[in-house]
Design an enzyme around this catalytic site. Structure first.
Site, short mmCIF file in Angstrom:
data_model
loop_
_atom_site.label_atom_id
_atom_site.label_comp_id
_atom_site.label_asym_id
_atom_site.label_seq_id
_atom_site.Cartn_x
_atom_site.Cartn_y
_atom_site.Cartn_z
N ASN A 1 0.86 -1.18 0.00
CA ASN A 1 0.00 0.00 0.00
C ASN A 1 0.90 1.23 0.00
OD1 ASN A 1 -1.79 2.05 0.50
ND2 ASN A 1 -2.40 1.33 2.55
N LYS B 1 0.03 4.25 -0.18
CA LYS B 1 -0.61 5.42 0.44
C LYS B 1 -0.41 6.66 -0.45
CE LYS B 1 -0.19 3.14 4.85
NZ LYS B 1 -0.02 3.21 6.31
N HIS C 1 -9.36 0.88 5.10
CA HIS C 1 -8.10 1.12 5.80
C HIS C 1 -8.36 2.05 6.99
CE1 HIS C 1 -4.02 2.35 6.67
NE2 HIS C 1 -3.62 1.29 5.99
N GLU D 1 -6.82 4.49 8.06
CA GLU D 1 -6.66 5.92 7.75
C GLU D 1 -7.91 6.49 7.11
OE1 GLU D 1 -2.99 5.39 5.63
OE2 GLU D 1 -2.03 4.80 7.51
N GLU E 1 -4.90 -5.05 10.58
CA GLU E 1 -3.89 -4.02 10.80
C GLU E 1 -4.19 -3.32 12.12
OE1 GLU E 1 -1.99 -2.70 6.82
OE2 GLU E 1 -3.75 -1.46 7.15
N GLY F 1 2.79 2.33 10.87
CA GLY F 1 3.70 3.45 10.73
C GLY F 1 4.40 3.84 12.02
N SER G 1 3.83 -2.04 10.37
CA SER G 1 5.28 -2.08 10.57
C SER G 1 5.87 -3.45 10.23
CB SER G 1 5.64 -1.65 11.99
OG SER G 1 5.20 -0.32 12.23
P1 13P Z 1 3.31 0.41 7.69
O1 13P Z 1 3.83 -0.87 7.11
O2 13P Z 1 4.01 1.62 7.18
O3 13P Z 1 3.18 0.35 9.18
O4 13P Z 1 1.80 0.55 7.12
C1 13P Z 1 0.94 -0.51 7.22
C2 13P Z 1 -0.29 -0.19 6.48
O5 13P Z 1 -1.07 0.66 6.88
C3 13P Z 1 -0.53 -0.89 5.20
O6 13P Z 1 -1.83 -0.67 4.74
#
Ligand code: 13P
Length: 252
Positions: free
Chosen positions: A8, A10, A95, A97, A167, A173, A212
């Site tokens: 992803n 983003k 997601h 976010e 997740e 992150g 992560s």
């Molecule tokens: P990170 O791997 O940067 O923690 O992000 C995970 C994520 O949100 C994938 O959709």
């Protein structure tokens, strides 16, 4: 059981950077273990270019979001049919976010899952608890609600075409990752919840871990019984680390 490693991206990269990353992945695609599916989810402006470049390879291009309606007056939105028409094969939905910054609810995300299935795209449905929910020992209840409210209306044959990504929001992150045991415990719980909805079909639904996930912790996570690959953020932005994660997925 399928193993999937999905990246992803983003809201990262410009056109040149996106093209460079796609081409670096395409160059290695044939050298990757046969048993693992590789998915990349670039931002909307680069999807068509990515889909053209991966054509004929083992890489699937996914969007990071879609709208539930077939078409209409929804300024700024993108339909499933539009994505399908440019060769996009999958879409991340729900997601954390998008739940956090764009107020997406379980019910709204469930409608997107349905639209994707009707349009022939593979939904990657994200779920996961906040830090305070885990600290308050609400994490199983939260994830159960996310799964049942978004996916509960699907029949078994539809559910069989869904991919789930767990997740934990506190691991995204942050550099903090769920331990393999914590992740396996939740993945087994998700599978049990899916079994309650769809019976034995649940045993073949890929459940990806995200948060992560990096080359140095992926082997421990991916080797767990109910972890069928990963949804990768930061480590998917560089070809070397993403390819390494795909190779680790291929050992499963
Ligand atoms: P990170 O791997 O940067 O923690 O992000 C995970 C994520 O949100 C994938 O959709």
């Amino acid at each position: 059981m399928r193993t999937i490693v999905a990246g992803n991206w983003k809201m990262h990269k410009d056109r040149t950077e996106a093209l460079d990353l796609v081409m670096a992945l395409v160059a290695e695609a044939e050298t990757l273990p046969a048993g693992v599916e590789m998915v990349i989810a670039p931002p909307y402006p680069f999807l068509a270019m990515a889909a053209e470049r991966v054509r004929g390879t083992r890489i699937t291009v996914a969007a990071q979001n879609c709208h539930e309606a077939k078409q209409g007056a929804y300024t700024g939105e993108v339909s499933v049919a539009m994505l399908g028409s440019i060769g996009v094969g999958a879409c991340i939905v729900g997601h954390s976010e998008r739940r956090q910054y764009f107020n997406e609810t379980d019910a709204a995300v469930g409608r997107k899952v349905k639209a994707l299935l009707e349009g022939g795209l593979m939904p990657i449905y994200c779920c996961g608890e906040l830090l305070e929910e885990r600290q308050g020992e609400q994490h199983f209840a939260v994830v159960e609600r996310q799964i049942t409210e978004a996916l509960g209306a699907l029949d078994a044959s539809a559910l069989a075409r869904v991919v789930v990504a767990y997740e934990p929001v506190w691991a995204i992150g942050t550099g903090l990752t769920a331990s393999p045991e914590q992740a396996q415990e939740m993945h087994a719980f998700i599978r049990k919840t899916l079994r309650g909805l769809a019976g034995d079909v649940a045993d073949a639904i890929p459940i990806l871990y995200g948060g992560s996930c990096k080359p140095d912790n992926a082997a421990g996570l991916f080797s767990q019984q109910d972890i069928n690959g990963g949804l990768i953020g930061g480590a998917a932005l560089e070809a070397a680390s993403f390819l390494e994660l795909v190779r680790i997925g291929g050992r499963k």
